[in-house]
Scaffold this motif. Structure first.
Motif, short mmCIF file in Angstrom:
data_model
loop_
_atom_site.label_atom_id
_atom_site.label_comp_id
_atom_site.label_asym_id
_atom_site.label_seq_id
_atom_site.Cartn_x
_atom_site.Cartn_y
_atom_site.Cartn_z
N LEU A 61 4.17 14.02 -6.62
CA LEU A 61 4.98 12.82 -6.79
C LEU A 61 4.53 11.72 -5.83
O LEU A 61 4.44 10.55 -6.22
N GLU A 62 4.23 12.09 -4.60
CA GLU A 62 3.73 11.12 -3.63
C GLU A 62 2.42 10.49 -4.12
O GLU A 62 2.22 9.28 -4.01
N ALA A 63 1.55 11.31 -4.68
CA ALA A 63 0.29 10.80 -5.22
C ALA A 63 0.56 9.83 -6.36
O ALA A 63 -0.01 8.73 -6.41
N MET A 64 1.42 10.22 -7.28
CA MET A 64 1.73 9.38 -8.42
C MET A 64 2.34 8.06 -7.98
O MET A 64 2.05 7.01 -8.55
N ALA A 65 3.18 8.08 -6.94
CA ALA A 65 3.79 6.86 -6.42
C ALA A 65 2.72 5.91 -5.88
O ALA A 65 2.92 4.69 -5.84
N CYS A 66 1.58 6.46 -5.49
CA CYS A 66 0.45 5.66 -5.00
C CYS A 66 -0.57 5.39 -6.11
O CYS A 66 -1.72 5.05 -5.84
N GLN A 67 -0.17 5.58 -7.35
CA GLN A 67 -1.00 5.35 -8.53
C GLN A 67 -2.20 6.29 -8.60
O GLN A 67 -3.30 5.89 -8.99
N LYS B 130 -3.36 5.69 -14.00
CA LYS B 130 -2.84 5.27 -12.70
C LYS B 130 -1.54 4.51 -12.87
O LYS B 130 -0.56 4.77 -12.15
N LYS B 131 -1.51 3.59 -13.81
CA LYS B 131 -0.29 2.80 -14.05
C LYS B 131 0.84 3.70 -14.55
O LYS B 131 1.99 3.56 -14.13
N ALA B 132 0.52 4.62 -15.43
CA ALA B 132 1.54 5.54 -15.97
C ALA B 132 2.07 6.47 -14.87
O ALA B 132 3.27 6.78 -14.84
N ALA B 133 1.19 6.90 -13.97
CA ALA B 133 1.62 7.77 -12.87
C ALA B 133 2.63 7.05 -11.99
O ALA B 133 3.69 7.60 -11.65
N ARG B 134 2.33 5.81 -11.66
CA ARG B 134 3.25 5.02 -10.82
C ARG B 134 4.58 4.81 -11.54
O ARG B 134 5.66 4.99 -10.96
N THR C 227 10.70 6.81 -11.82
CA THR C 227 11.89 7.39 -12.44
C THR C 227 12.54 8.45 -11.55
O THR C 227 13.65 8.89 -11.83
N PHE C 228 11.86 8.85 -10.49
CA PHE C 228 12.39 9.83 -9.54
C PHE C 228 12.95 9.15 -8.29
O PHE C 228 13.25 9.82 -7.31
N ASP C 229 13.12 7.85 -8.35
CA ASP C 229 13.68 7.08 -7.24
C ASP C 229 15.07 7.62 -6.89
O ASP C 229 15.89 7.86 -7.77
#
Length: 175
Positions: A88-94, A144-148, A153-155
């Motif tokens: 999740l941390e990785a995805m938040a960083c795209q 990358k955009k989709a990951a971010r 949605t997990f905010d």
């Protein structure tokens, strides 16, 4: 990039095997973040496969988001994961995720959208998916955009009210 506590369940050797296949097709570097009982075995495998010139073991790091910001892919080949906070941390960083389809990872990592899911130990599939993304800049940018977007949605501001509502329903039903 891979980050973990280097225990057997994290399957860090799989990361090295996958990377060996990637680097044969796409010039790449691998960052291994963390420390633990399997690190020495991972480093030995790196030497045995002759890929150490392209791998950096950085140990434990405090500002992981700064490192993630320069990465294109995040590897999580775990045998089991309850959720996958590091992913999740990785995805938040795209950063798209190449992971196993175990535990909570399929909820987090959407196959073909935010990254790819593979069976545990399927090094060939993980490598093929990674090579596909790294070889197609347009698709990589889309992931990358989709990951971010999915990470958002997990905010906590969105998730916490759902938990409160759920617990309130449970309490109301038990009274």
């Amino acid at each position: 990039m891979h980050t973990s506590n280097f225990r057997k369940v994290k399957r860090t050797k799989d990361v090295i095997y996958v990377f060996e296949k990637i680097v044969k097709k796409v010039p790449s570097k691998l960052l291994m973040i963390g420390d633990g009982p399997e690190r020495e075995k991972s480093e030995q495998l790196c030497r045995n496969l002759g890929v150490c010139d392209d791998i950096r073991y950085l140990g434990k790091q405090e500002m992981i988001e700064e490192i993630l910001s320069v990465c294109d892919l995040f590897f999580m080949p775990s045998e089991t994961e309850s959720f996958g906070l590091a992913a999740l941390e990785a995805m938040a960083c795209q950063v798209p995720v190449i992971s196993t389809n175990t535990g909570g990872l399929p909820e987090l990592n959407k196959h073909g959208i935010t990254g790819y899911l593979s069976n545990i130990g399927d090094i060939d599939d993980m490598a093929a998916n990674a090579i596909g993304l790294l070889s197609n800049e347009e698709m990589l940018l889309k992931f990358k955009k989709a990951a971010r977007a999915h990470a958002e949605t997990f905010d906590i501001r969105l998730i916490m009210p759902r938990y409160v509502d759920f617990y309130q329903q449970v309490l109301n039903n038990s009274l």
